[in-house]
Design a protein around this motif. Sequence first.
Motif, PDB file in Angstrom:
ATOM      1  N   PHE B 163     -15.371 -50.118  47.458  1.00  0.00           N
ATOM      2  CA  PHE B 163     -15.549 -50.601  46.080  1.00  0.00           C
ATOM      3  C   PHE B 163     -15.898 -49.456  45.131  1.00  0.00           C
ATOM      4  CE2 PHE B 163     -17.979 -52.570  42.590  1.00  0.00           C
ATOM      5  CZ  PHE B 163     -17.000 -53.443  42.130  1.00  0.00           C
ATOM      6  N   TYR B 164     -16.870 -48.637  45.521  1.00  0.00           N
ATOM      7  CA  TYR B 164     -17.335 -47.605  44.591  1.00  0.00           C
ATOM      8  C   TYR B 164     -16.489 -46.325  44.613  1.00  0.00           C
ATOM      9  CZ  TYR B 164     -21.139 -50.757  43.685  1.00  0.00           C
ATOM     10  OH  TYR B 164     -21.864 -51.863  43.316  1.00  0.00           O
ATOM     11  N   THR B 165     -15.349 -46.380  45.264  1.00  0.00           N
ATOM     12  CA  THR B 165     -14.372 -45.303  45.096  1.00  0.00           C
ATOM     13  C   THR B 165     -13.115 -45.852  44.435  1.00  0.00           C
ATOM     14  OG1 THR B 165     -13.577 -45.698  47.342  1.00  0.00           O
ATOM     15  CG2 THR B 165     -15.149 -43.903  47.049  1.00  0.00           C
ATOM     16  N   SER B 166     -13.169 -47.120  44.030  1.00  0.00           N
ATOM     17  CA  SER B 166     -12.034 -47.705  43.304  1.00  0.00           C
ATOM     18  C   SER B 166     -12.268 -47.500  41.809  1.00  0.00           C
ATOM     19  CB  SER B 166     -11.928 -49.197  43.612  1.00  0.00           C
ATOM     20  OG  SER B 166     -13.006 -49.889  42.991  1.00  0.00           O
ATOM     21  N   GLU B 167     -11.233 -47.641  41.061  1.00  0.00           N
ATOM     22  CA  GLU B 167     -11.369 -47.476  39.622  1.00  0.00           C
ATOM     23  C   GLU B 167     -12.312 -48.539  39.056  1.00  0.00           C
ATOM     24  OE1 GLU B 167      -7.672 -47.460  37.528  1.00  0.00           O
ATOM     25  OE2 GLU B 167      -8.587 -46.560  35.758  1.00  0.00           O
ATOM     26  N   ILE B 168     -12.185 -49.743  39.579  1.00  0.00           N
ATOM     27  CA  ILE B 168     -13.047 -50.840  39.128  1.00  0.00           C
ATOM     28  C   ILE B 168     -14.512 -50.546  39.445  1.00  0.00           C
ATOM     29  CG2 ILE B 168     -13.686 -53.207  39.786  1.00  0.00           C
ATOM     30  CD1 ILE B 168     -10.674 -53.860  39.742  1.00  0.00           C
ATOM     31  N   GLY B 169     -14.750 -50.054  40.646  1.00  0.00           N
ATOM     32  CA  GLY B 169     -16.121 -49.777  41.071  1.00  0.00           C
ATOM     33  C   GLY B 169     -16.765 -48.668  40.260  1.00  0.00           C
ATOM     34  N   LEU B 170     -16.018 -47.608  39.988  1.00  0.00           N
ATOM     35  CA  LEU B 170     -16.602 -46.507  39.225  1.00  0.00           C
ATOM     36  C   LEU B 170     -16.752 -46.890  37.751  1.00  0.00           C
ATOM     37  CD1 LEU B 170     -15.056 -43.505  41.119  1.00  0.00           C
ATOM     38  CD2 LEU B 170     -17.465 -44.017  40.862  1.00  0.00           C
ATOM     39  N   LYS B 171     -15.928 -47.799  37.314  1.00  0.00           N
ATOM     40  CA  LYS B 171     -16.090 -48.320  35.953  1.00  0.00           C
ATOM     41  C   LYS B 171     -17.354 -49.177  35.885  1.00  0.00           C
ATOM     42  CE  LYS B 171     -13.864 -50.075  32.007  1.00  0.00           C
ATOM     43  NZ  LYS B 171     -13.824 -49.123  30.913  1.00  0.00           N
ATOM     44  N   GLU B 172     -17.596 -49.939  36.938  1.00  0.00           N
ATOM     45  CA  GLU B 172     -18.817 -50.751  37.029  1.00  0.00           C
ATOM     46  C   GLU B 172     -20.067 -49.867  36.879  1.00  0.00           C
ATOM     47  OE1 GLU B 172     -19.896 -53.914  37.787  1.00  0.00           O
ATOM     48  OE2 GLU B 172     -21.839 -53.527  38.750  1.00  0.00           O
ATOM     49  N   LEU B 173     -20.027 -48.700  37.520  1.00  0.00           N
ATOM     50  CA  LEU B 173     -21.171 -47.782  37.433  1.00  0.00           C
ATOM     51  C   LEU B 173     -21.150 -46.960  36.153  1.00  0.00           C
ATOM     52  CD1 LEU B 173     -21.291 -46.368  41.077  1.00  0.00           C
ATOM     53  CD2 LEU B 173     -22.810 -48.069  40.052  1.00  0.00           C
ATOM     54  N   ASP B 174     -20.035 -46.992  35.455  1.00  0.00           N
ATOM     55  CA  ASP B 174     -19.823 -46.113  34.314  1.00  0.00           C
ATOM     56  C   ASP B 174     -19.976 -44.651  34.751  1.00  0.00           C
ATOM     57  OD1 ASP B 174     -19.216 -45.368  31.775  1.00  0.00           O
ATOM     58  OD2 ASP B 174     -21.218 -45.740  30.945  1.00  0.00           O
ATOM     59  N   TYR B 175     -19.299 -44.303  35.835  1.00  0.00           N
ATOM     60  CA  TYR B 175     -19.353 -42.943  36.375  1.00  0.00           C
ATOM     61  C   TYR B 175     -19.030 -41.926  35.277  1.00  0.00           C
ATOM     62  CZ  TYR B 175     -17.802 -38.796  38.947  1.00  0.00           C
ATOM     63  OH  TYR B 175     -17.626 -37.506  39.391  1.00  0.00           O
ATOM     64  N   PRO B 176     -19.932 -40.987  35.051  1.00  0.00           N
ATOM     65  CA  PRO B 176     -19.736 -40.086  33.916  1.00  0.00           C
ATOM     66  C   PRO B 176     -18.935 -38.821  34.222  1.00  0.00           C
ATOM     67  CG  PRO B 176     -21.925 -39.788  34.821  1.00  0.00           C
ATOM     68  CD  PRO B 176     -21.237 -40.804  35.697  1.00  0.00           C
ATOM     69  N   GLY B 177     -18.459 -38.681  35.446  1.00  0.00           N
ATOM     70  CA  GLY B 177     -17.714 -37.469  35.796  1.00  0.00           C
ATOM     71  C   GLY B 177     -16.247 -37.573  35.424  1.00  0.00           C
ATOM     72  N   LEU B 178     -15.465 -36.586  35.823  1.00  0.00           N
ATOM     73  CA  LEU B 178     -14.032 -36.513  35.536  1.00  0.00           C
ATOM     74  C   LEU B 178     -13.760 -36.582  34.045  1.00  0.00           C
ATOM     75  CD1 LEU B 178     -12.169 -38.612  38.230  1.00  0.00           C
ATOM     76  CD2 LEU B 178     -12.246 -36.139  37.935  1.00  0.00           C
ATOM     77  N   LYS B 179     -14.691 -36.033  33.304  1.00  0.00           N
ATOM     78  CA  LYS B 179     -14.529 -36.018  31.865  1.00  0.00           C
ATOM     79  C   LYS B 179     -14.749 -34.596  31.406  1.00  0.00           C
ATOM     80  CE  LYS B 179     -16.112 -40.741  31.605  1.00  0.00           C
ATOM     81  NZ  LYS B 179     -17.246 -41.633  31.359  1.00  0.00           N
TER      82      LYS B 179
END
Lengths: 556, 203
Positions: B163-179
């Motif tokens: 889950f937390y390596t899917s796009e949905i999962g990282l969106k859920e966490l609001d992952y701030p990387g890859l920016k």
Amino acid sequence: MPPQIYDVIVIGTGAGGGMAIKTLCDAGLKVCALNSGRRLDPEKDFRNHRATWEMKFRGFGDPATRMKDTPGFLDSEYNQGAWEREIAFTTAPGTKWMWPRASAVGGKTNFWGRSSARFGDIDFKAATLDGCDVDWPVTYQEIAPYYTRVEKMIGVASTVQNRPSNPDGVYLPPFNFRCLDWILQKGCEKSGVPYLPDRLAQLTVAHEGHPACHYCGDCTFGCEVGAFFSTPWFFLPSAEGSGNLDLKTNAIARNILTDADGKAAGVAYVDRASRQEYEVRAHAVVVAASCIESARIMLNSKSRHWPTGIANSSGQLGRNLCDHLYATTASGYLPQLLGQPSFPDNVSANPIAWMPRWQNLKSAQEEQFIRGYSVYPDGGCAEFPGYYDRIEGFGSSFKHEIKRRYPTPVSFTVQAPTLPSEKNFVDVDPDGKDSFGIPMARIHFQWGDNELRMFQHAKQVSAEIFRKAGAVLEYSADEPEMPGYSLHETGTCRMGNDPKKFVTNRFGQTHDVDNLYVCDASVFLNCTDKTTTLSILAFSVRTSEYLLEQFRRGAH
Amino acid sequence: MAGQSIERREILCMLALAAGAAGFPGFCRWSFACGHVGADITQIRPTAYRPLFFSAAEYATIERLADIIIPTDETPGASQAGVSEFIDLMVSRDAALQPGFRSGLGWLDAQSRKTFGNKFLSLTTAQQTSLLESLAYKKKFRAGEERGREFFSLVREYTVMGFYTSEIGLKELDYPGLKFYAGSPACPHKDDPEHLHLPGPKG
């Protein structure tokens, strides 16, 4: 046509070898560099700009082929084929050793942690202070100018800190403190422990033609734009541009060839793909294959002159293997940040601050151990919520708790140096060869009491800092990580003035063979509480220039 | 989907822009310039996934378990994120994991029959939850269910991984990387270094 004779062969293209290659090529010498692995193409081989879901195995790598029981950064889907998988080694009974080797061109500089503190006289003269082992054959005053030059070449972000154990250098603007740093710094202040910006070789501003960091993600997967020092981004282009470099890849150095007088005449290597053996010839040889591999190559270089390995009349070749004891001394979360919006505080997935050695500074014997250790704090919004296993249950409450805790994780890692010990060394396994037909390195290593006491001490202090910072402590390790985990091994070809006790002289030139030099952490007397790369670079440029001087006066 | 990864040439272009923009008062250092903003996160899934390792019945159970562990509530859950497909892929490539998953699924159905007289998938949601709670919460642990607990913990681990390596999962966490950030991220609460007076979490 007679075979080409190079001026110098350099074995290895990491920090030590890369610096030697650059220094010698820039000065006009013809250099043949041997690298055991392939050349990486940052645009193709580094995938740190790739999202996890864009990779087939989400960045974890293919379970069917990835190396088991290794840290996640090794052999991951982000940089496949960069880490050594084929060259086997053995360990003596009772020894555990993890040996992550980056065989790609540039070696570990492609993926390093970037912490770049200078060694000081507190390290070089430690034996005088506490009576253990021997002093280094150099003083800080002698090495300081080389540190300054290296810092200017590679760019190190930090501040002037006036710490007794940590000489200051020439720095780019430091990393900003994040929420967790301010909170932890308060806890450290109440515990009498320094909490300061680390010395970080990561470009906070553009530097010497290299772009500033854009803080995109995990640097230990390799940088696609070269915003931190690695030899492929910083040194090899100019060396190749000089026209003086002949870089042979997938060339596994087997042994150093000698002439009728026992001097170095070249290197025999095995081609990784064909298993064919080749020879290259030169007037001088620089060994910089990293500590254990350098020792293996030299131990495997036996001849009439050198029955126990080249330049080993002292019997000290392979001896005094040191390493950093690494362990999680405290791990948990900061309740102050629960439920806060996510924040880009872990974007390089590495510490930006440190707790530089604060023990045994007023006198050498204040603590139950001698010398000292440093601690690195980690934390923030990581790419993966690794703390999930500290939350019970399932369902919406589980999912919400993972989200609520996302900005809060924090953990401390101790970096404690081993002391040189007769028990810790590298030799060659008499019974085994690797798949290239080369006798394997055999590692003998045990933690000593001193570093284990440091570990216990660090656990107590870490717990106190957590308490005073208002952090919740959930875990501290009972055992250190496996030896080798830090990738900071030193020793095996130590430098010193007495040819009976040391492999090289104070310039990294072997006592026995004057055209054989060592340019990696093998020459270090011990590993200190600081990381190794900056010092490898400083000692390597000094050794390379010394070699150059010998060339100029016609010695080689 | 285009624009998910940042290409080197784009980065270099951004770096050049940032160098020019750094002194510009309107430049927002926290904004990012890559194509992640507003990316459509609809997961494209094949209508009939054919498992690589699991049987159809086993796969359906894995899918159900993943969805109980990370359900769809205000935000998407495991099924939208394709977690069961990830688990199937990983298990299919890892011989060491296969016996644990297979025998664990067997254990779960046997336990379901023993307790409620039917296989796990045929139980009511309340029955499923009650079975799993005794595997997941220490205070509800029951003697003799060690294998079940081990299995549940394994499924939970792989569900979280998926889950937390899917796009949905990282969106859920609001992952701030890859920016792309123009400066090293700095704490925005300078007057509250101990962070004792932060505004309460939203929602």
